[in-house]
Design a protein around this motif. Structure first.
Motif, mmCIF file in Angstrom:
data_model
loop_
_atom_site.group_PDB
_atom_site.id
_atom_site.type_symbol
_atom_site.label_atom_id
_atom_site.label_comp_id
_atom_site.label_asym_id
_atom_site.label_seq_id
_atom_site.Cartn_x
_atom_site.Cartn_y
_atom_site.Cartn_z
ATOM 1 N N ARG A 320 30.963 44.887 46.638
ATOM 2 C CA ARG A 320 29.717 44.719 45.910
ATOM 3 C C ARG A 320 29.959 44.680 44.409
ATOM 4 O O ARG A 320 30.893 45.282 43.899
ATOM 5 C CB ARG A 320 28.752 45.857 46.252
ATOM 6 C CG ARG A 320 28.218 45.792 47.674
ATOM 7 C CD ARG A 320 27.363 47.003 47.976
ATOM 8 N NE ARG A 320 26.915 47.005 49.366
ATOM 9 C CZ ARG A 320 26.347 48.039 49.972
ATOM 10 N NH1 ARG A 320 26.146 49.161 49.288
ATOM 11 N NH2 ARG A 320 25.974 47.960 51.236
ATOM 12 N N SER A 321 29.091 43.994 43.730
ATOM 13 C CA SER A 321 29.227 43.852 42.287
ATOM 14 C C SER A 321 28.870 45.152 41.580
ATOM 15 O O SER A 321 28.032 45.932 42.052
ATOM 16 C CB SER A 321 28.328 42.713 41.788
ATOM 17 O OG SER A 321 28.344 42.652 40.379
ATOM 18 N N PRO A 329 22.588 49.194 33.552
ATOM 19 C CA PRO A 329 23.717 48.264 33.682
ATOM 20 C C PRO A 329 24.992 48.999 34.081
ATOM 21 O O PRO A 329 25.204 50.162 33.720
ATOM 22 C CB PRO A 329 23.824 47.650 32.283
ATOM 23 C CG PRO A 329 23.199 48.654 31.376
ATOM 24 C CD PRO A 329 22.120 49.325 32.165
ATOM 25 N N GLY A 330 25.830 48.307 34.826
ATOM 26 C CA GLY A 330 27.074 48.912 35.276
ATOM 27 C C GLY A 330 28.161 48.855 34.219
ATOM 28 O O GLY A 330 28.011 48.251 33.156
ATOM 29 N N ARG A 331 29.284 49.496 34.546
ATOM 30 C CA ARG A 331 30.429 49.540 33.644
ATOM 31 C C ARG A 331 31.634 48.897 34.324
ATOM 32 O O ARG A 331 31.790 48.975 35.534
ATOM 33 C CB ARG A 331 30.760 50.986 33.259
ATOM 34 C CG ARG A 331 29.679 51.665 32.432
ATOM 35 C CD ARG A 331 30.091 53.078 32.072
ATOM 36 N NE ARG A 331 30.300 53.902 33.255
ATOM 37 C CZ ARG A 331 30.743 55.160 33.214
ATOM 38 N NH1 ARG A 331 31.039 55.713 32.033
ATOM 39 N NH2 ARG A 331 30.904 55.837 34.330
ATOM 40 N N GLY A 332 32.496 48.296 33.530
ATOM 41 C CA GLY A 332 33.679 47.645 34.083
ATOM 42 C C GLY A 332 33.334 46.502 35.022
ATOM 43 O O GLY A 332 33.961 46.346 36.065
ATOM 44 N N VAL A 333 32.342 45.712 34.627
ATOM 45 C CA VAL A 333 31.853 44.647 35.510
ATOM 46 C C VAL A 333 32.917 43.568 35.696
ATOM 47 O O VAL A 333 33.160 43.105 36.807
ATOM 48 C CB VAL A 333 30.551 44.046 34.950
ATOM 49 C CG1 VAL A 333 30.052 42.914 35.836
ATOM 50 C CG2 VAL A 333 29.481 45.129 34.821
ATOM 51 N N ARG A 334 33.573 43.172 34.623
ATOM 52 C CA ARG A 334 34.566 42.095 34.723
ATOM 53 C C ARG A 334 35.774 42.539 35.531
ATOM 54 O O ARG A 334 36.326 41.771 36.329
ATOM 55 C CB ARG A 334 34.987 41.654 33.325
ATOM 56 C CG ARG A 334 33.856 41.051 32.496
ATOM 57 C CD ARG A 334 34.348 40.528 31.175
ATOM 58 N NE ARG A 334 35.282 39.418 31.345
ATOM 59 C CZ ARG A 334 35.871 38.793 30.329
ATOM 60 N NH1 ARG A 334 35.615 39.158 29.080
ATOM 61 N NH2 ARG A 334 36.703 37.807 30.551
ATOM 62 N N ALA A 335 36.214 43.773 35.342
ATOM 63 C CA ALA A 335 37.356 44.274 36.113
ATOM 64 C C ALA A 335 37.012 44.371 37.596
ATOM 65 O O ALA A 335 37.828 44.032 38.464
ATOM 66 C CB ALA A 335 37.796 45.639 35.580
#
Length: 466
Positions: A320-321, A329-335
């Motif tokens: 899951r994203s 908002p979430g953290r470390g989305v790109r990783a």
């Protein structure tokens, strides 16, 4: 036991046209009976008629009436058993799955009410339900004849077909990227692999499978380079396809077709379609490599060990994203997105689990919490024990090891504790483990006195096949 094998078909031009006609007939019967079912249920809700049945045999009875109607004479020229099984019986099975999901507590879209099949979107396939004949690298299709096929038993490079000596029960012919395949369900004897008390803990991740057992350990590497080759090729073709234009769809009168919102309907040009097909072929090749690796590794583990210990992982939830919501908002989305992409392209965690469910004699599941953070030597749990992706170093005792092998050892210990505390388990095939008590005694002796170890697989030739 029932096992399935897939083979490539090589029909001639006449046979291919007949295949397409059978696929269209099954799709037509499916859609007609589904529309009729909806009309009958509307009359039932209005109190005009009784509740319509949804069993496969009820739809089979309606199919007999359907092909006798005026304008449906072309259905009588085709094989009745194939069209009935592909259309009527398939719809009955779809309703059975729909009601099963409702009983499981699913509602709305999750319940999955049967939908109409669309030409060009739904998979083109038909079923041969009985009297399946596979002889001399040929498949017999009723009212069509013998169709040439490849057999793995006749190939020197790909090995032999493991279910060649079984009895063919059902065959499903389907089309995939302009190629025809058949999946044959064989009725075979139990392979009767040597049942023993060996226990193996398996840690699954996106790069390899780490196996640890009493007397040995091994890292089973996923063929990363081979998969990446075809994934990169697919990305290249997808990029080239995105550069090709889309043309407006025109109706029979030559005028453009518009959506409900007033926008013109656009379809891919011929060049764009060809590039999309090449990308799909590359994706399929990468998927076949992952599937072959999962089959080979799970079969080797099931042959070597009587008990396979796995973590309880929700692979779908792991992918899951991490984007979160607008308020949170979430953290470390790109990783996390990069990790999800890697799991989708290379990981075989869910596939290995599914294959071991029917291949392994006994499948044991243990909690996954802290298995990668716990030291296998002293039991110290700390997040900083695994600062690096590959290397594990305990901050308490200084123990260093491969991170995946350390996790596999922890999984093995959890499985041994469950075996020793719970007695003889139930086998993974749903049968009673009558020999479990005897092997539990051997297991206890092995744990208490390592000199009596009976399962040192380092010297066995099967070990080197992993």
């Amino acid at each position: 036991m029932h096992r399935a094998s897939r083979y490539r078909l090589y029909p001639n031009q006449m046979q291919e046209r007949q295949f397409i006609q059978l696929c269209g007939a099954g799709r037509f019967v499916y859609n007609e009976l589904l529309a009729e079912q909806k009309r009958e249920y509307a009359h039932f809700e209005a109190g005009e008629r009784d509740r319509p049945g949804t069993s496969p045999f009820e739809f089979g009875r309606r199919f007999v009436k359907l092909k006798e109607r005026q304008g449906h004479e072309w259905l009588r020229e085709l094989s009745c058993s194939i069209v009935r099984s592909s259309g009527a019986f398939t719809l009955g099975t779809a309703f059975a799955h729909y009601f099963r999901r409702i009983q499981e507590g699913k509602r709305g879209k999750e319940a999955g009410f049967p939908r109409f099949k669309v030409k060009g979107v739904s998979r083109e396939s038909f079923t041969i339900p009985e009297n399946v004949k596979v002889q001399n690298k040929r498949l017999w299709v009723p009212k069509i004849g013998w169709v040439r096929m490849n057999r793995k038993a006749a190939s020197r490079t790909r090995g032999t077909d493991p279910w060649d000596g079984g009895k063919a029960k059902v065959a499903v012919v389907y089309r995939e990227l302009d190629k025809w395949y058949v999946s044959v369900l064989w009725e075979v004897e139990d392979p009767n692999w040597h049942w023993h008390g060996g226990v193996c803990g398996v840690d699954r991740n996106s790069e390899n499978l780490a196996a640890d057992w009493i007397g040995g350990r091994k890292l089973i590497e996923i063929p990363y380079e081979r998969v990446e080759k075809y994934e990169a090729r697919a990305r290249h073709y997808q990029w080239r396809a995105s550069c090709r234009e889309q043309i407006e769809l025109k109706g029979a009168n030559g005028e453009p077709v518009y959506t409900k919102s007033g926008k013109p309907v656009k379809v891919a040009s011929n060049r764009r379609q060809r590039l999309q097909q090449r990308a799909a072929k590359a994706k399929r090749k990468a998927a076949e490599i992952r599937k072959n690796f999962s089959h080979q590794s799970s079969a080797d583990l099931a042959r070597l060990f009587g008990h396979i210990v796995l973590e309880e992982l929700d692979v779908q939830a792991m992918r899951r994203s991490a984007r979160g919501t607008k308020g949170k908002p979430g953290r470390g989305v790109r990783a996390k997105a990069a990790l999800n992409r890697k799991m989708a392209q290379f990981s075989c965690m869910g596939m290995v689990d599914r294959f071991l469910q029917y291949k392994a004699w006994d499948l044991i599941r243990v909690p996954a919490r802290n298995t990668s953070r716990t030291c296998a030597e002293c039991g110290h749990v700390d997040e900083d024990n695994r600062k690096e992706q590959v290397r594990f170093k305990c901050l308490a005792c200084g123990h260093t090891d491969n991170a995946d092998l350390n996790a596999a050892r922890n999984i093995l210990d959890l499985g041994l504790n469950r075996l020793l505390a719970g007695g003889a388990p139930v086998t993974g095939r749903g049968e009673d483990n009558e020999a479990g008590a005897f092997f539990m005694e051997c297991l206890v002796e092995t744990v208490n006195d390592p000199s009596t170890m009976q399962w040192n697989y380092r010297d066995r030739p099967e070990f080197h096949k992993l």
